[in-house]
Design a protein around this motif. Structure first.
Motif, PDB file in Angstrom:
ATOM      1  N   SER A 157       2.818   3.463   5.139  1.00  0.00           N
ATOM      2  CA  SER A 157       1.867   4.574   5.163  1.00  0.00           C
ATOM      3  C   SER A 157       1.444   4.857   6.591  1.00  0.00           C
ATOM      4  CB  SER A 157       0.637   4.264   4.303  1.00  0.00           C
ATOM      5  OG  SER A 157      -0.129   3.224   4.887  1.00  0.00           O
ATOM      6  N   LEU A 158       0.894   6.046   6.793  1.00  0.00           N
ATOM      7  CA  LEU A 158       0.390   6.475   8.096  1.00  0.00           C
ATOM      8  C   LEU A 158      -0.869   7.284   7.863  1.00  0.00           C
ATOM      9  CD1 LEU A 158       2.525   8.125  10.946  1.00  0.00           C
ATOM     10  CD2 LEU A 158       0.151   8.722  10.512  1.00  0.00           C
ATOM     11  N   ASN A 159      -1.954   6.885   8.521  1.00  0.00           N
ATOM     12  CA  ASN A 159      -3.243   7.564   8.353  1.00  0.00           C
ATOM     13  C   ASN A 159      -3.786   8.003   9.704  1.00  0.00           C
ATOM     14  OD1 ASN A 159      -3.927   6.933   5.331  1.00  0.00           O
ATOM     15  ND2 ASN A 159      -3.242   4.994   6.199  1.00  0.00           N
ATOM     16  N   PRO A 160      -3.725   9.285  10.011  1.00  0.00           N
ATOM     17  CA  PRO A 160      -4.249   9.754  11.304  1.00  0.00           C
ATOM     18  C   PRO A 160      -5.764   9.688  11.404  1.00  0.00           C
ATOM     19  CG  PRO A 160      -3.521  11.614   9.969  1.00  0.00           C
ATOM     20  CD  PRO A 160      -3.098  10.381   9.244  1.00  0.00           C
ATOM     21  N   ILE A 167       7.891   7.347   4.854  1.00  0.00           N
ATOM     22  CA  ILE A 167       6.538   7.016   5.304  1.00  0.00           C
ATOM     23  C   ILE A 167       5.582   7.997   4.634  1.00  0.00           C
ATOM     24  CG2 ILE A 167       4.975   6.931   7.278  1.00  0.00           C
ATOM     25  CD1 ILE A 167       7.404   6.178   9.012  1.00  0.00           C
ATOM     26  N   VAL A 168       4.517   7.480   4.058  1.00  0.00           N
ATOM     27  CA  VAL A 168       3.583   8.320   3.300  1.00  0.00           C
ATOM     28  C   VAL A 168       2.357   8.635   4.149  1.00  0.00           C
ATOM     29  CG1 VAL A 168       2.147   8.509   1.235  1.00  0.00           C
ATOM     30  CG2 VAL A 168       4.364   7.326   1.117  1.00  0.00           C
ATOM     31  N   LEU A 169       2.108   9.921   4.368  1.00  0.00           N
ATOM     32  CA  LEU A 169       0.876  10.369   5.018  1.00  0.00           C
ATOM     33  C   LEU A 169      -0.244  10.372   3.984  1.00  0.00           C
ATOM     34  CD1 LEU A 169       2.134  13.396   7.176  1.00  0.00           C
ATOM     35  CD2 LEU A 169       1.595  11.086   7.957  1.00  0.00           C
ATOM     36  N   SER A 170      -1.327   9.692   4.296  1.00  0.00           N
ATOM     37  CA  SER A 170      -2.509   9.599   3.433  1.00  0.00           C
ATOM     38  C   SER A 170      -2.433   8.455   2.449  1.00  0.00           C
ATOM     39  CB  SER A 170      -2.767  10.902   2.670  1.00  0.00           C
ATOM     40  OG  SER A 170      -2.912  11.982   3.535  1.00  0.00           O
ATOM     41  N   GLY A 171      -1.845   7.354   2.824  1.00  0.00           N
ATOM     42  CA  GLY A 171      -1.899   6.200   1.947  1.00  0.00           C
ATOM     43  C   GLY A 171      -3.312   5.679   1.770  1.00  0.00           C
TER      44      GLY A 171
END
Length: 358
Positions: free
Chosen positions: A72-75, A131-135
């Motif tokens: 996952s990726l969380n900005p 890769i999941v944005l907003s995990g």
């Protein structure tokens, strides 16, 4: 809904709770609160603020076996959407903040997110996997409209032809249709819209700063028309609040072009149990005890459930009824619709940002 004067409109959590990692705690004394009331002062800051951070890494390995993603990726950390049930609230405590109002009002921005992602995708040791944005928190929460970090991340995924998935409650994803269309041409994108209810009143108190139900349904249509794979997560199912909406909601999203539907059942781990209990007693006092008791029945007599394998779906009669309703709904409304696995084969050819000829 209760008309109690202490209800904070536009927020999910109604107060800050003590951070379990803090040695000290604080409380507001009655004499101070009475003074503020007499003077017409607000004793707490209600505005949303952003805090710049510079992470060391940006792509996170997901070790939980029951969330359906590997990375996952969380900005952003914290989320202004303010969903009262959000499991990510607990993670705000690791930053020294409360899982309550702080989670909605203090948003941490990872300013170097794009640079870190590019470094990761160029790494010789990295093999492409979605890769999941907003995990954890929503990559399209309100501040994204101004900062556009998510848009730049998507441009990076496109540059390196790397598969990416998105989970969001916000119709702002429509802004990036141009990039999503290009990713979809190579089967590098899937979008998951989170829709908890078809009732705007329910949405407003559960998820106070999210996009309206109308806008989210419109977003499904726009994505489907653009040939961008779109699915829906009805998460979470909360007994006596939205549990009666499963069949009509699945029918509606199918008519709009969704390919599939998933769900989770509400679980109130850590600080969320107290935050949710305080909230429901203020917003739905007539059914608060009923809902809380039903949630406990789903999770072995507790609001909290951290057990892999059962925490997402629950157990018992209610959980089984929900499972069967989704089985029937998929058969009736989503039969023969297919969501293909994302393409992981192109990235190796684009490791340096452009296609290798040899």
């Amino acid at each position: 809904m209760s008309n109690a004067q202490d209800y904070i409109k536009g927020r999910g959590a109604q107060r800050n709770v003590s951070n379990r990692f803090d040695a000290n705690s604080h409380e507001f004394r009655d004499d101070f609160l009475n003074y503020c009331a007499a003077e017409g002062d607000d004793f707490e800051e209600r505005k949303t603020t952003t805090i710049d951070t510079f992470a060391k890494t940006i792509v996170n390995k997901v070790v939980s076996p029951d969330v359906g993603m590997e990375y996952s990726l969380n900005p952003y950390q914290g989320c202004e959407h303010g969903c009262i049930y959000c499991y990510a609230r607990n993670s705000h405590e690791y930053w020294g903040y409360s899982a309550g109002l702080d989670f909605e009002q203090k948003i941490l921005v990872k300013r170097n997110a794009v640079e870190l992602l590019e470094k990761k995708l160029r790494s010789k040791s990295w093999d492409a996997v979605p890769i999941v944005l907003s995990g954890n928190t929503d990559c399209y929460q309100p501040i994204e409209k101004q900062l556009q970090i998510t848009r730049k991340l998507l441009q990076t995924f496109l540059k390196y032809r790397h598969p990416v998935a998105i989970i969001t409650k916000n119709a702002l994803v429509q802004r990036d249709l141009d990039i999503l269309k290009e990713l979809a041409q190579d089967n590098l994108i899937t979008v998951n819209l989170s829709i908890t209810s078809l009732s705007e009143e329910t949405r407003r108190i559960l998820e106070p700063r999210t996009a309206s139900i109308k806008k989210r349904l419109e977003t499904i249509e726009k994505l489907a028309e653009a040939n961008i794979p779109v699915s829906v997560m009805m998460a979470p199912i909360i007994p006596s609040i939205n549990s009666h909406e499963i069949m009509p909601l699945v029918k509606e999203i199918a008519n709009r072009g969704a390919l599939s539907v998933g769900y989770t059942i509400v679980r109130l781990n850590g600080a969320i149990g107290g935050i949710f209990t305080d909230w429901i007693k203020k917003t739905m006092p007539d059914r608060a005890e009923k809902v809380l008791n039903q949630i406990e029945n789903i999770h072995g007599g507790s609001l909290n459930d951290s057990r892999f394998g059962t925490r997402m779906k629950g157990e018992g009669e209610f959980a089984n009824q929900v499972k069967q309703q989704f089985k029937i709904a998929r058969k009736l409304y989503l039969k023969n619709r297919e969501r293909k696995p994302l393409n992981c084969d192109l990235h190796e050819q684009y490791k340096d940002g452009q296609m290798k000829l040899f």
